[in-house]
Design a protein around this motif. Sequence first.
Motif, PDB file in Angstrom:
ATOM      1  N   GLY A  45       0.825  -1.206   0.000  1.00 60.60           N
ATOM      2  CA  GLY A  45       0.000   0.000   0.000  1.00 60.60           C
ATOM      3  C   GLY A  45       0.853   1.246   0.000  1.00 60.60           C
ATOM      4  N   ILE A  46       0.273   2.340  -0.505  1.00 55.78           N
ATOM      5  CA  ILE A  46       0.908   3.649  -0.434  1.00 55.78           C
ATOM      6  C   ILE A  46      -0.139   4.674   0.000  1.00 55.78           C
ATOM      7  CG2 ILE A  46       2.772   3.278  -2.080  1.00 55.78           C
ATOM      8  CD1 ILE A  46       1.033   4.426  -4.268  1.00 55.78           C
ATOM      9  N   ALA A  47       0.279   5.645   0.778  1.00 56.76           N
ATOM     10  CA  ALA A  47      -0.570   6.779   1.160  1.00 56.76           C
ATOM     11  C   ALA A  47       0.241   8.039   0.919  1.00 56.76           C
ATOM     12  CB  ALA A  47      -0.984   6.685   2.626  1.00 56.76           C
ATOM     13  N   TRP A  48      -0.383   9.025   0.291  1.00 56.17           N
ATOM     14  CA  TRP A  48       0.346  10.252  -0.041  1.00 56.17           C
ATOM     15  C   TRP A  48      -0.536  11.457   0.214  1.00 56.17           C
ATOM     16  CZ3 TRP A  48      -1.944   6.962  -3.429  1.00 56.17           C
ATOM     17  CH2 TRP A  48      -2.842   7.511  -4.349  1.00 56.17           C
ATOM     18  N   ARG A  57      -4.849   7.052  -1.054  1.00 53.35           N
ATOM     19  CA  ARG A  57      -4.325   5.734  -0.694  1.00 53.35           C
ATOM     20  C   ARG A  57      -4.618   4.733  -1.808  1.00 53.35           C
ATOM     21  NH1 ARG A  57      -6.530   2.409   4.493  1.00 53.35           N
ATOM     22  NH2 ARG A  57      -8.472   2.909   3.402  1.00 53.35           N
ATOM     23  N   TYR A  58      -3.655   3.832  -2.017  1.00 57.01           N
ATOM     24  CA  TYR A  58      -3.835   2.731  -2.952  1.00 57.01           C
ATOM     25  C   TYR A  58      -3.264   1.484  -2.301  1.00 57.01           C
ATOM     26  CZ  TYR A  58      -3.177  -0.241  -7.083  1.00 57.01           C
ATOM     27  OH  TYR A  58      -3.199  -1.281  -7.971  1.00 57.01           O
ATOM     28  N   ARG A  59      -4.085   0.428  -2.215  1.00 57.20           N
ATOM     29  CA  ARG A  59      -3.658  -0.829  -1.602  1.00 57.20           C
ATOM     30  C   ARG A  59      -4.149  -2.001  -2.446  1.00 57.20           C
ATOM     31  NH1 ARG A  59      -6.038  -0.908   4.403  1.00 57.20           N
ATOM     32  NH2 ARG A  59      -7.942  -0.449   3.251  1.00 57.20           N
ATOM     33  N   ASP A  60      -3.422  -3.100  -2.366  1.00 58.81           N
ATOM     34  CA  ASP A  60      -3.899  -4.321  -3.004  1.00 58.81           C
ATOM     35  C   ASP A  60      -3.240  -5.525  -2.350  1.00 58.81           C
ATOM     36  OD1 ASP A  60      -5.306  -5.988  -4.685  1.00 58.81           O
ATOM     37  OD2 ASP A  60      -4.749  -4.932  -6.506  1.00 58.81           O
ATOM     38  N   ILE A  61      -3.806  -6.698  -2.621  1.00 59.34           N
ATOM     39  CA  ILE A  61      -3.306  -7.925  -2.007  1.00 59.34           C
ATOM     40  C   ILE A  61      -2.246  -8.609  -2.857  1.00 59.34           C
ATOM     41  CG2 ILE A  61      -5.442  -8.313  -0.738  1.00 59.34           C
ATOM     42  CD1 ILE A  61      -6.183 -10.415  -2.862  1.00 59.34           C
ATOM     43  N   ALA A  74       3.367   5.132  -9.159  1.00 56.87           N
ATOM     44  CA  ALA A  74       4.569   5.687  -8.528  1.00 56.87           C
ATOM     45  C   ALA A  74       5.338   6.591  -9.479  1.00 56.87           C
ATOM     46  CB  ALA A  74       5.460   4.558  -8.032  1.00 56.87           C
ATOM     47  N   ARG A  75       5.265   6.326 -10.771  1.00 54.74           N
ATOM     48  CA  ARG A  75       5.974   7.145 -11.750  1.00 54.74           C
ATOM     49  C   ARG A  75       5.285   8.478 -11.995  1.00 54.74           C
ATOM     50  NH1 ARG A  75       9.977   7.049 -15.231  1.00 54.74           N
ATOM     51  NH2 ARG A  75       9.770   8.016 -17.284  1.00 54.74           N
ATOM     52  N   GLN A  76       3.984   8.576 -11.745  1.00 57.15           N
ATOM     53  CA  GLN A  76       3.212   9.763 -12.082  1.00 57.15           C
ATOM     54  C   GLN A  76       2.910  10.679 -10.896  1.00 57.15           C
ATOM     55  OE1 GLN A  76       2.549  10.690 -15.143  1.00 57.15           O
ATOM     56  NE2 GLN A  76       3.465   8.842 -16.009  1.00 57.15           N
ATOM     57  N   ILE A  77       2.867  10.124  -9.679  1.00 55.34           N
ATOM     58  CA  ILE A  77       2.456  10.902  -8.511  1.00 55.34           C
ATOM     59  C   ILE A  77       3.667  11.514  -7.814  1.00 55.34           C
ATOM     60  CG2 ILE A  77       1.399  10.809  -6.223  1.00 55.34           C
ATOM     61  CD1 ILE A  77      -0.460   8.667  -7.253  1.00 55.34           C
ATOM     62  N   ARG A  78       3.611  12.832  -7.597  1.00 54.64           N
ATOM     63  CA  ARG A  78       4.614  13.534  -6.805  1.00 54.64           C
ATOM     64  C   ARG A  78       3.959  13.972  -5.504  1.00 54.64           C
ATOM     65  NH1 ARG A  78       6.168  18.364  -8.620  1.00 54.64           N
ATOM     66  NH2 ARG A  78       8.323  18.286  -7.914  1.00 54.64           N
ATOM     67  N   SER A  79       4.700  13.871  -4.417  1.00 57.81           N
ATOM     68  CA  SER A  79       4.149  14.251  -3.118  1.00 57.81           C
ATOM     69  C   SER A  79       5.266  14.741  -2.213  1.00 57.81           C
ATOM     70  CB  SER A  79       3.429  13.053  -2.480  1.00 57.81           C
ATOM     71  OG  SER A  79       2.978  13.370  -1.180  1.00 57.81           O
ATOM     72  N   ARG A  80       4.912  15.655  -1.329  1.00 63.80           N
ATOM     73  CA  ARG A  80       5.854  16.172  -0.342  1.00 63.80           C
ATOM     74  C   ARG A  80       5.941  15.268   0.883  1.00 63.80           C
ATOM     75  NH1 ARG A  80       2.569  18.006   3.564  1.00 63.80           N
ATOM     76  NH2 ARG A  80       0.407  18.410   2.934  1.00 63.80           N
ATOM     77  N   LEU A  81       4.962  14.338   1.021  1.00 65.01           N
ATOM     78  CA  LEU A  81       4.933  13.465   2.188  1.00 65.01           C
ATOM     79  C   LEU A  81       4.183  12.198   1.810  1.00 65.01           C
ATOM     80  CD1 LEU A  81       4.072  14.683   5.812  1.00 65.01           C
ATOM     81  CD2 LEU A  81       3.934  12.311   5.066  1.00 65.01           C
ATOM     82  N   PHE A  82       4.856  11.064   1.899  1.00 65.01           N
ATOM     83  CA  PHE A  82       4.164   9.821   1.569  1.00 65.01           C
ATOM     84  C   PHE A  82       4.740   8.643   2.335  1.00 65.01           C
ATOM     85  CE2 PHE A  82       7.345  10.570  -1.747  1.00 65.01           C
ATOM     86  CZ  PHE A  82       7.992   9.351  -1.889  1.00 65.01           C
ATOM     87  N   LEU A  83       3.915   7.596   2.469  1.00 68.67           N
ATOM     88  CA  LEU A  83       4.251   6.375   3.174  1.00 68.67           C
ATOM     89  C   LEU A  83       3.991   5.200   2.233  1.00 68.67           C
ATOM     90  CD1 LEU A  83       2.894   8.513   5.281  1.00 68.67           C
ATOM     91  CD2 LEU A  83       2.968   6.603   6.876  1.00 68.67           C
ATOM     92  N   ALA A  84       4.898   4.226   2.203  1.00 66.74           N
ATOM     93  CA  ALA A  84       4.742   3.055   1.350  1.00 66.74           C
ATOM     94  C   ALA A  84       5.140   1.808   2.131  1.00 66.74           C
ATOM     95  CB  ALA A  84       5.601   3.197   0.091  1.00 66.74           C
ATOM     96  N   HIS A  85       4.433   0.687   1.875  1.00 70.09           N
ATOM     97  CA  HIS A  85       4.558  -0.496   2.723  1.00 70.09           C
ATOM     98  C   HIS A  85       4.380  -1.760   1.895  1.00 70.09           C
ATOM     99  CE1 HIS A  85       3.210  -3.460   5.792  1.00 70.09           C
ATOM    100  NE2 HIS A  85       3.799  -2.693   6.678  1.00 70.09           N
ATOM    101  N   VAL A  86       5.210  -2.768   2.158  1.00 63.33           N
ATOM    102  CA  VAL A  86       5.004  -4.101   1.615  1.00 63.33           C
ATOM    103  C   VAL A  86       4.872  -5.057   2.789  1.00 63.33           C
ATOM    104  CG1 VAL A  86       6.103  -3.680  -0.596  1.00 63.33           C
ATOM    105  CG2 VAL A  86       7.516  -4.446   1.319  1.00 63.33           C
ATOM    106  N   HIS A 100      -1.395  -2.196   4.841  1.00 66.75           N
ATOM    107  CA  HIS A 100      -1.005  -0.863   5.282  1.00 66.75           C
ATOM    108  C   HIS A 100      -0.801   0.026   4.049  1.00 66.75           C
ATOM    109  CE1 HIS A 100       0.865  -2.800   9.119  1.00 66.75           C
ATOM    110  NE2 HIS A 100       0.290  -3.754   8.401  1.00 66.75           N
ATOM    111  N   PRO A 101      -0.774   1.332   4.218  1.00 71.53           N
ATOM    112  CA  PRO A 101      -1.055   2.113   5.421  1.00 71.53           C
ATOM    113  C   PRO A 101      -2.553   2.144   5.751  1.00 71.53           C
ATOM    114  CG  PRO A 101       0.318   3.356   3.860  1.00 71.53           C
ATOM    115  CD  PRO A 101      -0.255   2.191   3.122  1.00 71.53           C
ATOM    116  N   PHE A 102      -2.831   2.363   7.028  1.00 74.93           N
ATOM    117  CA  PHE A 102      -4.192   2.588   7.491  1.00 74.93           C
ATOM    118  C   PHE A 102      -4.402   4.095   7.591  1.00 74.93           C
ATOM    119  CE2 PHE A 102      -2.601  -1.407   9.277  1.00 74.93           C
ATOM    120  CZ  PHE A 102      -3.509  -2.290   8.712  1.00 74.93           C
ATOM    121  N   VAL A 103      -5.603   4.549   7.318  1.00 73.80           N
ATOM    122  CA  VAL A 103      -5.874   5.987   7.367  1.00 73.80           C
ATOM    123  C   VAL A 103      -7.151   6.246   8.156  1.00 73.80           C
ATOM    124  CG1 VAL A 103      -4.717   6.393   5.164  1.00 73.80           C
ATOM    125  CG2 VAL A 103      -7.182   6.039   5.199  1.00 73.80           C
ATOM    126  N   PHE A 104      -7.174   7.419   8.796  1.00 74.37           N
ATOM    127  CA  PHE A 104      -8.359   7.901   9.502  1.00 74.37           C
ATOM    128  C   PHE A 104      -8.256   9.416   9.533  1.00 74.37           C
ATOM    129  CE2 PHE A 104     -10.929   9.257  13.059  1.00 74.37           C
ATOM    130  CZ  PHE A 104     -12.050   8.450  12.981  1.00 74.37           C
TER     131      PHE A 104
END
Length: 281
Positions: A45-48, A57-61, A74-86, A100-104
């Motif tokens: 998952g990634i959250a930006w 957020r984008y997640r998949d199994i 990942a090639r198209q999105i630019r962000s000043r703050l992001f989290l990525a998880h495997v 992950h990531p989880f968001v609220f």
Amino acid sequence: MCRWAAYRGEPLYLEELVSSPAHSLIEQSHCATRAKTATNGDGFGIAWYGDRPEPGRYRDILPAWSDCNLKSIARQIRSRLFLAHVRAATGGGTRRDNCHPFVFGRWAFMHNGQIGDFEHLRRPMENMLDDELYAARTGTTDSELLFLLALQFGLESNPLGAVADVLGFVERLAGQLSRRGLVRFTAAFSNGEELFAVRYASDRKAPTLYAAPMGPQGGYCLVSEPLNDDTAWAEIPDGSAVIVGENGVDVRLFGATDAPVQNRPVANSLPLAAGSDLELT
């Protein structure tokens, strides 16, 4: 165990952590070098953060290495703050709600670690949540529950103090129930302004955490393991909290207690590479 990477600074393309480096997060998903398990193929998952206060957020199994959409995004999105998880699942099935990531609200959270005897602690932990946060729980992992408990314990007003209180609560609960309750916790979380990370374990064997400058002046990356062989990576000691904000990086001692996080420097235990501008206060 899982692998993750997070960044705060001037906007970067997500691929600069996720897919481009020699030891990118996608590479770590099938060949991690500093984890008990080399393969982390139970989803990603990634959250930006962009122009809105809440993260995208984008997640998949699918394993990260086999999802063509992840590389394209990942090639198209630019962000000043992001989290990525495997993910390498230690509990909870391989389903999107457990990735992950989880968001609220404006918060995003990701975790590497586990709670011992979680199946015996889960119900009393969930009982601590108010109705809104309990309804927000869609998965079955200890990671998501720790995040929601941190929100319950005051993450919005005192991020590190809330996490310290949650971890202390889990350890005390385990003792009251005569369970082992071993906590191993290396996590990153953000409110869209600051990036926080904690490395802590009850047995002093916390999953790894590294930091290095990245991108334009003032940008920093926090990772489970270095993305390349650059000597700028500094290992964050076990029992530490990290804040990456407008003024750079602040590394503090951290403990799972009811009291606020100790605001003492740990400069003597954090070797920095020559030329690194990582500053401790």
